[in-house]
Design a protein around this motif. Structure first.
Motif, PDB file in Angstrom:
ATOM      1  N   PRO A   1       0.833  -1.213   0.000  1.00 33.51           N
ATOM      2  CA  PRO A   1       0.000   0.000   0.000  1.00 33.51           C
ATOM      3  C   PRO A   1       0.868   1.264   0.000  1.00 33.51           C
ATOM      4  O   PRO A   1       1.884   1.337   0.691  1.00 33.51           O
ATOM      5  CB  PRO A   1      -0.800  -0.115   1.302  1.00 33.51           C
ATOM      6  CG  PRO A   1      -0.665  -1.536   1.740  1.00 33.51           C
ATOM      7  CD  PRO A   1       0.662  -1.996   1.249  1.00 33.51           C
ATOM      8  N   MET A   2       0.454   2.245  -0.773  1.00 30.56           N
ATOM      9  CA  MET A   2       1.145   3.529  -0.746  1.00 30.56           C
ATOM     10  C   MET A   2       0.740   4.275   0.526  1.00 30.56           C
ATOM     11  O   MET A   2      -0.429   4.253   0.911  1.00 30.56           O
ATOM     12  CB  MET A   2       0.796   4.346  -1.986  1.00 30.56           C
ATOM     13  CG  MET A   2       1.213   3.684  -3.288  1.00 30.56           C
ATOM     14  SD  MET A   2       0.998   4.721  -4.751  1.00 30.56           S
ATOM     15  CE  MET A   2       2.376   5.852  -4.592  1.00 30.56           C
ATOM     16  N   PRO A   3       1.676   4.908   1.207  1.00 27.40           N
ATOM     17  CA  PRO A   3       1.342   5.580   2.469  1.00 27.40           C
ATOM     18  C   PRO A   3       0.320   6.687   2.257  1.00 27.40           C
ATOM     19  O   PRO A   3       0.333   7.385   1.245  1.00 27.40           O
ATOM     20  CB  PRO A   3       2.697   6.141   2.936  1.00 27.40           C
ATOM     21  CG  PRO A   3       3.537   6.195   1.709  1.00 27.40           C
ATOM     22  CD  PRO A   3       3.092   5.067   0.840  1.00 27.40           C
TER      23      PRO A   3
ATOM     24  N   PRO B   1       5.378   9.231 -15.373  1.00 27.22           N
ATOM     25  CA  PRO B   1       4.853  10.151 -14.355  1.00 27.22           C
ATOM     26  C   PRO B   1       5.924  11.131 -13.892  1.00 27.22           C
ATOM     27  O   PRO B   1       7.127  10.885 -14.047  1.00 27.22           O
ATOM     28  CB  PRO B   1       4.435   9.204 -13.222  1.00 27.22           C
ATOM     29  CG  PRO B   1       5.360   8.039 -13.365  1.00 27.22           C
ATOM     30  CD  PRO B   1       5.621   7.882 -14.833  1.00 27.22           C
ATOM     31  N   ILE B   2       5.484  12.234 -13.314  1.00 31.24           N
ATOM     32  CA  ILE B   2       6.427  13.193 -12.733  1.00 31.24           C
ATOM     33  C   ILE B   2       7.293  12.509 -11.683  1.00 31.24           C
ATOM     34  O   ILE B   2       8.471  12.833 -11.508  1.00 31.24           O
ATOM     35  CB  ILE B   2       5.654  14.379 -12.125  1.00 31.24           C
ATOM     36  CG1 ILE B   2       5.043  15.237 -13.237  1.00 31.24           C
ATOM     37  CG2 ILE B   2       6.551  15.230 -11.232  1.00 31.24           C
ATOM     38  CD1 ILE B   2       4.207  16.399 -12.740  1.00 31.24           C
ATOM     39  N   ASP B   3       6.731  11.515 -10.990  1.00 30.10           N
ATOM     40  CA  ASP B   3       7.467  10.776  -9.967  1.00 30.10           C
ATOM     41  C   ASP B   3       8.723  10.140 -10.530  1.00 30.10           C
ATOM     42  O   ASP B   3       9.782  10.139  -9.887  1.00 30.10           O
ATOM     43  CB  ASP B   3       6.548   9.706  -9.367  1.00 30.10           C
ATOM     44  CG  ASP B   3       7.264   8.838  -8.354  1.00 30.10           C
ATOM     45  OD1 ASP B   3       7.640   9.357  -7.289  1.00 30.10           O
ATOM     46  OD2 ASP B   3       7.449   7.624  -8.626  1.00 30.10           O
ATOM     47  N   THR B   4       8.652   9.593 -11.739  1.00 35.03           N
ATOM     48  CA  THR B   4       9.825   8.974 -12.363  1.00 35.03           C
ATOM     49  C   THR B   4      10.886  10.013 -12.670  1.00 35.03           C
ATOM     50  O   THR B   4      12.086   9.791 -12.429  1.00 35.03           O
ATOM     51  CB  THR B   4       9.420   8.234 -13.642  1.00 35.03           C
ATOM     52  OG1 THR B   4       8.560   7.143 -13.304  1.00 35.03           O
ATOM     53  CG2 THR B   4      10.641   7.691 -14.372  1.00 35.03           C
ATOM     54  N   LEU B   5      10.471  11.148 -13.229  1.00 40.91           N
ATOM     55  CA  LEU B   5      11.421  12.238 -13.482  1.00 40.91           C
ATOM     56  C   LEU B   5      12.119  12.651 -12.194  1.00 40.91           C
ATOM     57  O   LEU B   5      13.347  12.828 -12.167  1.00 40.91           O
ATOM     58  CB  LEU B   5      10.678  13.429 -14.094  1.00 40.91           C
ATOM     59  CG  LEU B   5      11.470  14.732 -14.236  1.00 40.91           C
ATOM     60  CD1 LEU B   5      12.597  14.560 -15.241  1.00 40.91           C
ATOM     61  CD2 LEU B   5      10.561  15.883 -14.640  1.00 40.91           C
ATOM     62  N   ALA B   6      11.366  12.788 -11.110  1.00 39.90           N
ATOM     63  CA  ALA B   6      11.936  13.222  -9.836  1.00 39.90           C
ATOM     64  C   ALA B   6      12.908  12.186  -9.285  1.00 39.90           C
ATOM     65  O   ALA B   6      14.006  12.532  -8.814  1.00 39.90           O
ATOM     66  CB  ALA B   6      10.815  13.488  -8.835  1.00 39.90           C
ATOM     67  N   ARG B   7      12.518  10.928  -9.322  1.00 36.84           N
ATOM     68  CA  ARG B   7      13.386   9.871  -8.790  1.00 36.84           C
ATOM     69  C   ARG B   7      14.685   9.761  -9.587  1.00 36.84           C
ATOM     70  O   ARG B   7      15.776   9.640  -8.997  1.00 36.84           O
ATOM     71  CB  ARG B   7      12.652   8.534  -8.801  1.00 36.84           C
ATOM     72  CG  ARG B   7      11.555   8.398  -7.740  1.00 36.84           C
ATOM     73  CD  ARG B   7      10.750   7.140  -7.945  1.00 36.84           C
ATOM     74  NE  ARG B   7       9.683   6.993  -6.970  1.00 36.84           N
ATOM     75  CZ  ARG B   7       9.766   6.274  -5.855  1.00 36.84           C
ATOM     76  NH1 ARG B   7      10.877   5.614  -5.582  1.00 36.84           N
ATOM     77  NH2 ARG B   7       8.751   6.185  -5.017  1.00 36.84           N
TER      78      ARG B   7
ATOM     79  N   GLU C   1       2.983   3.252 -13.473  1.00 41.57           N
ATOM     80  CA  GLU C   1       4.441   3.345 -13.315  1.00 41.57           C
ATOM     81  C   GLU C   1       4.803   3.941 -11.961  1.00 41.57           C
ATOM     82  O   GLU C   1       5.804   3.534 -11.344  1.00 41.57           O
ATOM     83  CB  GLU C   1       5.049   4.178 -14.441  1.00 41.57           C
ATOM     84  CG  GLU C   1       6.564   4.229 -14.381  1.00 41.57           C
ATOM     85  CD  GLU C   1       7.192   4.879 -15.593  1.00 41.57           C
ATOM     86  OE1 GLU C   1       8.323   5.396 -15.469  1.00 41.57           O
ATOM     87  OE2 GLU C   1       6.570   4.866 -16.671  1.00 41.57           O
ATOM     88  N   SER C   2       4.009   4.884 -11.491  1.00 43.51           N
ATOM     89  CA  SER C   2       4.262   5.459 -10.174  1.00 43.51           C
ATOM     90  C   SER C   2       4.134   4.393  -9.088  1.00 43.51           C
ATOM     91  O   SER C   2       4.925   4.366  -8.128  1.00 43.51           O
ATOM     92  CB  SER C   2       3.287   6.608  -9.921  1.00 43.51           C
ATOM     93  OG  SER C   2       3.500   7.175  -8.648  1.00 43.51           O
TER      94      SER C   2
ATOM     95  N   HIS D   1       6.990   2.965  -6.508  1.00 37.02           N
ATOM     96  CA  HIS D   1       6.764   2.869  -5.060  1.00 37.02           C
ATOM     97  C   HIS D   1       7.157   1.495  -4.518  1.00 37.02           C
ATOM     98  O   HIS D   1       7.737   1.394  -3.429  1.00 37.02           O
ATOM     99  CB  HIS D   1       5.301   3.155  -4.744  1.00 37.02           C
ATOM    100  CG  HIS D   1       4.826   2.583  -3.446  1.00 37.02           C
ATOM    101  ND1 HIS D   1       5.195   3.095  -2.218  1.00 37.02           N
ATOM    102  CD2 HIS D   1       4.025   1.505  -3.180  1.00 37.02           C
ATOM    103  CE1 HIS D   1       4.652   2.373  -1.259  1.00 37.02           C
ATOM    104  NE2 HIS D   1       3.931   1.410  -1.803  1.00 37.02           N
ATOM    105  N   LEU D   2       6.872   0.437  -5.269  1.00 40.70           N
ATOM    106  CA  LEU D   2       7.140  -0.917  -4.778  1.00 40.70           C
ATOM    107  C   LEU D   2       8.632  -1.179  -4.583  1.00 40.70           C
ATOM    108  O   LEU D   2       9.031  -1.903  -3.665  1.00 40.70           O
ATOM    109  CB  LEU D   2       6.565  -1.942  -5.759  1.00 40.70           C
ATOM    110  CG  LEU D   2       5.035  -2.035  -5.816  1.00 40.70           C
ATOM    111  CD1 LEU D   2       4.614  -3.037  -6.892  1.00 40.70           C
ATOM    112  CD2 LEU D   2       4.450  -2.443  -4.471  1.00 40.70           C
TER     113      LEU D   2
END
Length: 664
Positions: free
Chosen positions: A34-36, A59-65, A336-337, A341-342
């Motif tokens: 589960p995502m927090p 996703p923006i999350d991938t760019l950030a990571r 993808e986000s 997370h996983l």
């Protein structure tokens, strides 16, 4: 103490311990799914918004990571790295950090997210070498680096003029820091001008003035009377937008290749996605303002104003509009986000450590600690399962076979090696297969982590690689050859280390290890040969020649030839069990050269997936292998294991159904 042990055995009998530890491991994994929940800003939902970057939707999350991996080698931002873990430093998600950089760079510039390890680079930049007040001596902020940017520019330009192979560690560290700072500047200009203070108002002012400003600029060009105020405003706006699109690097104007956050107004053509600066310039020239500009402007103002409800509402409003226009892209980005997370490969690496430790401890008391061996087997099975899920998930995201680049080859080896180890453990229940599988899997996943520091691991394929059939046949077969050759080599390492330093290797165990290596080398020969032939057919179709003595092709054929040499040496009686095991260690050097060494040459048609960052690691690995080979060739009288005299030299070929040649 004895009473406690008897009580422990009563309530926690050995036969149940493997199951209990396996269930605990599975429960730990389930807790990671589960995502927090977020109680404040909806950073996770912001990170799930789709963009176009590197030629693919993400996703923006991938760019950030990926950005944080290149800046500080981790996927989270630690704003207080000088604090120890028990002091609870402030650690934020990649999406939260990127949002701050894009919308409030004045604060983002104070965050210590640049990792610098080279002491000479620290000296050049005038940075602290030691841990002190609000510094850990490793992580620094943009504001700390900016005063010495001119000195860095001069040194980076000097380093860039050198060939990659001629750069020393100082040059490479310089160049990496310059690339990191360039990336950071791109991120600051991704969404809005970095100097924006109230972007919604500034955007509205630009839109209200664009027609009058354009008319004033045209009138001025024709030397007619014009609105001076409108011209000054439009000129200032265009200068800011142009700065978002171009950057002065080494005296040349370089176009920013930043992420495209703005989807097309209509249709789904990737060519119609726009960068913010590009869209603003198009708007000045008469194009319709992109609908996403206003949504992002509201998010920016709400975040800077610490208005949680307004920010969350703005994110939800943009998601709702995207869902009606680009539902597929939005769903893909969310998927993808969730995969990000996983962190499945990280979890698999952690499990390999516990599997390895359980197997090693078992060796100290194999009679009473059989439950530890079964525990290690179960944990390695869980590792294989998690790695498999991660690979299948990646295949689903990119629509490609499992191996498309160096990163995915490392994760695939991390799947194949422990699988082969479990097969060995099925026949020889001594935990050697588990140890070898866990070690190779762990090392491969570490390699994958460092490869992820360089670029997006789900990158778009080059045209020559854009064929799923050959990726699923040639590349997979060759990678299976890599994995199995490594397994054989690490079995040889187990023999040498345990035989030379301990008394654990008996003549019977030596024969068992030789049988393991013999079977694995046969497997490796088959797949490396088939994969190499299939690669030649692919090359003939792509480049018009079956074979061209390309470095990568040479590396592949060397693996085939070496495995064939090992088998023929054993069949011909040139080596016995020890010779077979030592020759298998040489296969580690051969395979490492084919896998990574050829990529460091930077020549040949196989010019994809190159990296020279692993040169020292590769040389060190080869040096360790050579040392083990030398130990393996020393007389048995110097070994601690009771192997004096060895096994009679074999001159006969393997009989049908035998796993190794029989003694003469």
């Amino acid at each position: 103490m004895k009473s406690f042990l008897r009580f422990l055995n009563t309530v926690f009998p050995p036969k149940w311990r493997p199951l209990v530890f396996t269930l605990l491991c599975l429960a730990w994994l389930a807790g990671k799914i589960p995502m927090p929940k977020e109680e404040g800003f909806a950073f996770q939902e912001f990170g799930k918004l789709p963009i176009l970057n590197g030629g693919r939707h993400q996703p923006i999350d991938t760019l950030a990571r990926n950005a944080l991996l290149q800046l500080r080698q981790k996927q989270t931002a630690n704003y207080e790295p000088w604090k120890e873990w028990y002091q609870k430093p402030r650690i934020v998600s990649a999406s939260e950090w990127l949002l701050e950089v894009m919308t409030n760079p004045a604060i983002g510039d104070t965050r210590p997210v640049f990792r610098i390890d080279n002491p000479d680079v620290k000296g050049l930049m005038g940075l602290s070498m030691e841990k002190g007040f609000e510094t850990d001596g490793k992580h620094f902020s943009w504001n700390q680096l900016q005063p010495k940017s001119d000195a860095l520019l001069r040194e980076a330009q000097r380093a860039s003029d050198k060939a990659s192979s001629d750069r020393n560690q100082y040059d490479k560290a310089l160049f990496n820091l310059w690339k990191a700072m360039f990336l950071y500047q791109q991120l600051k200009a991704t969404l809005q001008p970095p100097d924006a203070r109230d972007w919604p108002s500034e955007l509205k002012g630009f839109l209200d003035n664009r027609e009058a400003g354009a008319a004033a600029a045209e009138a001025r060009r024709q030397k007619k009377p014009y609105d001076e105020q409108a011209f000054k405003q439009i000129y200032a706006d265009v200068s800011r937008f142009d700065a978002m699109e171009n950057y002065d690097e080494f005296g040349k104007k370089v176009e920013m290749r930043m992420a495209m956050l703005l989807p097309p107004e209509t249709g789904h053509d990737d060519n119609d996605w726009r960068r913010a600066g590009q869209a603003l310039i198009d708007t000045m020239q008469g194009a319709t303002p992109n609908f996403a500009l206003a949504h992002y402007a509201v998010m920016s103002a709400a975040f800077r104003g610490n208005d949680v409800p307004a920010f969350n509402q703005a994110v939800q409003a943009y998601r709702t509009e995207l869902d009606s226009r680009f539902g597929a892209d939005l769903k893909e980005a969310r998927t993808e986000s969730f995969f990000n997370h996983l962190e499945l490969f990280y979890l698999a690496a952690v499990i390999t450590v516990y599997s390895f430790l359980a197997a090693i401890i078992y060796w100290f008391n194999p009679v009473d600690w059989e439950w530890l061996r079964r525990t290690s087997v179960n944990l390695l099975r869980v590792c294989v399962l998690v790695t498999l899920i991660g690979i299948v998930f990646r295949m689903w995201l990119v629509g490609r076979p499992p191996v498309i680049n160096l990163y995915s080859s490392a994760t695939f080896i991390a799947l194949c090696a422990p699988t082969l180890g479990l097969i060995l453990e099925r026949f020889w229940r001594n935990s050697i297969g588990v140890v070898v599988g866990a070690v190779i899997a762990g090392l491969s996943l570490i390699i994958a982590h460092f490869l992820a520091l360089e670029k997006d691991t789900l990158e778009m394929l080059r045209a020559v690689l854009d064929t799923n059939f050959w990726l699923a046949t040639h590349v997979v077969a060759v990678t299976l050859g890599y994995a199995s050759t490594f397994v054989a080599g690490f079995l040889g390492i187990v023999f040498v280390i345990r035989g030379f330093f301990t008394d654990a290797i008996t003549p019977e165990l030596k024969r068992s290890l030789a049988r393991m290596v013999y079977g694995i080398v046969c497997f490796a020969t088959l797949f490396s040969f088939v994969g190499t032939v299939l690669g030649g057919i692919w090359a003939d179709q792509s480049w018009g020649r079956f074979w061209g003595w390309d470095p990568k092709e040479n590396g592949a054929i060397i693996i085939v030839l070496w495995n064939a040499i090992v088998l023929h040496a054993r069949w011909g009686g040139l080596v016995r069990e020890r010779g077979l095991l030592v020759m298998a260690i040489v296969g580690n050097i051969v395979t490492a050269w084919s896998w990574f060494g050829t990529n460091m040459l930077g020549v040949g048609l196989h010019s994809y997936g190159f990296t020279d960052a692993a040169f020292i690691t590769l040389i060190s690995f080869d040096a360790v292998m050579l040392a083990l080979i030398i130990l393996g060739m020393l007389p048995f009288t110097l070994w601690r294991s009771p192997l004096e005299g060895g096994t009679p030299k074999s001159t006969s070929k393997p009989q049908s159904g035998e796993g190794e040649p029989q003694p003469a």
